[in-house]
Design an enzyme around this catalytic site. Structure first.
Site, PDB file in Angstrom:
ATOM      1  N   ASP A  23      36.256  37.918  27.749  1.00  0.00           N
ATOM      2  CA  ASP A  23      35.091  38.783  27.950  1.00  0.00           C
ATOM      3  C   ASP A  23      34.146  38.649  26.762  1.00  0.00           C
ATOM      4  OD1 ASP A  23      36.229  39.811  30.358  1.00  0.00           O
ATOM      5  OD2 ASP A  23      37.534  41.068  29.130  1.00  0.00           O
ATOM      6  N   SER A  48      41.666  37.574  30.368  1.00  0.00           N
ATOM      7  CA  SER A  48      40.243  37.733  30.658  1.00  0.00           C
ATOM      8  C   SER A  48      39.428  37.485  29.394  1.00  0.00           C
ATOM      9  CB  SER A  48      39.960  39.140  31.185  1.00  0.00           C
ATOM     10  OG  SER A  48      38.617  39.265  31.599  1.00  0.00           O
ATOM     11  N   SER A  78      37.689  36.028  33.821  1.00  0.00           N
ATOM     12  CA  SER A  78      36.898  36.368  32.641  1.00  0.00           C
ATOM     13  C   SER A  78      35.545  36.908  33.071  1.00  0.00           C
ATOM     14  CB  SER A  78      36.690  35.130  31.759  1.00  0.00           C
ATOM     15  OG  SER A  78      37.911  34.540  31.389  1.00  0.00           O
TER      16      SER A  78
END
Length: 388
Positions: free
Chosen positions: A305, A303, A265
């Site tokens: 984000d 991920s 991440s």
């Protein structure tokens, strides 16, 4: 390696440390590369935005603890009483961020922004709330919105052990200061990996020309995501043979590269001294994802984000009557958007070039980006002079 570096490396393996204990690191511009159009601020860091402070607490203990805390204070005063305009943006919501809903609803931040690992978010929230309640003059405070972000450092760190303590979080908050920011394998970036290499904490800034207001935009990233690394447009990941899906494209992948292709991440914190509203800060936060894309991220499934953006102008001090704010109009935002993209992009590069090779849990090793090979690639691509 010098005797000093050997001794320091041994000490880091057995004791917690603050940013001051980090060894000197290499930043991208030290290699001769100057990405982007706008110039950086004097420190090329989020602390170029006046008043912003950064603190770290780094945990390296035994063979398996490789984690920590990084804090960002928008100003050094009473943040709860003098809230700053803020916004959040979720690029991909695979994460455990705390406090984002109230920031989105009210448009302010009232605590330091705290970054740590996934399973210690609860500890960070508890400690940040306790620290805020304990401030002088807060005896009547009955609600605190702690803003905490995370990435999963479980490849290198014994994340299930939940080794971050409340004292670590408070130590990172209270050690926060202006000036140069320690980068690489430090604080919340101690156990992170990015784009096939050792990741970490990175920061950068952009100073707008006077004709665009002379404002500063700073970015700090906790880089811990996958992708296909590109630096200043050069396909570094492919050239060095470390990138997501390599095992499919070329056959057998590199066993030293972190786990699954889409692991990890990225937390991004933006600061500016431009007089902008929470709505406009959200527009800036969205552009930070474009900076991430420039580095080779494709915001994979796993991920998380997240972007937190704030301005140091137009602070809210609990006024109970309407007040006018001086705000930039929409048609003056494009320079700030470009500054956001460039600062985010270079912050990731600094996280990678400053990071050190780290061995942690179960003997897993994540190697640092080899700067000599990077120089060669950048020189071949015309990004460096022949004599660099």
């Amino acid at each position: 390696m010098s005797i000093r570096c050997v001794v320091l490396s041994l000490l880091l393996c057995i004791v917690p440390m603050t940013a001051a204990a980090q060894s000197e690191s290499t930043r991208l511009r030290a290699l001769g590369v100057e990405p982007g159009l706008f110039e950086p601020g004097p420190l090329n860091a989020i602390t170029d935005v006046a008043g912003v402070q950064v603190g770290h607490r780094t945990l390296r203990e035994g063979d398996a603890v490789r984690t920590g805390v990084t804090t960002i204070r928008p100003h050094g005063g009473d943040l709860f009483r003098e809230k700053v305009p803020a916004a959040v943006h979720v690029g991909n919501g695979f994460g455990k961020a705390a406090g984002f809903l109230q920031v989105r609803e009210l448009g302010t931040i009232e605590t330091p922004v705290v970054l740590t690992n996934t399973l210690d978010v609860g500890t960070a929230v508890d400690a940040t709330v306790a620290w805020t309640l304990d401030r002088p003059g807060h005896e009547d405070v009955g609600s605190v919105n702690a803003v905490v972000g995370e990435t999963n450092d479980g490849y290198l760190n014994d994340i299930r052990g939940q080794h971050v303590t409340g004292e670590d979080v408070i130590g990172a908050i209270e050690s926060a200061s202006g000036g140069p920011v320690a980068e690489g394998s430090v604080g919340a970036g101690t156990g992170t990996s990015a784009l096939g290499w050792k990741g970490g904490i990175g920061t950068s800034s952009r100073l707008l020309p006077d004709e665009y207001g002379g404002y500063t935009v700073g970015a700090l990233v906790q880089a811990n995501y996958g992708g296909v690394l590109r630096i200043d447009g050069v396909p570094v990941g492919e050239r060095l043979g470390r990138y997501d899906f390599r095992s499919v494209v070329e056959g057998e992948g590199d066993s030293e590269t972190q786990g699954p292709d889409d692991a990890g991440s990225c937390m991004i914190v933006l600061a500016t001294d431009a007089p902008v509203s929470p709505r406009t800060l959200e527009r800036m936060a969205k552009r930070a994802m474009l900076g991430l894309a420039r580095t080779g991220s494709y915001a994979s499934n796993g991920s998380g984000d997240f972007v937190v953006a704030f301005s140091t102008q137009n602070r809210r001090a609990g006024e109970d009557v309407p007040r006018p704010d001086s705000l930039l109009p929409n048609d003056q935002m494009s320079p700030l958007f470009l500054a956001t993209v460039e600062a985010t992009e270079e912050a990731v590069y600094n996280a990678l070039t400053a990071a050190t090779t780290v061995t942690g849990r179960d003997g897993h090793t994540q190697v640092a980006l080899p700067l000599d090979r990077l120089r060669s690639l950048l020189r071949d691509a015309g990004r460096l002079d022949a004599n660099e």
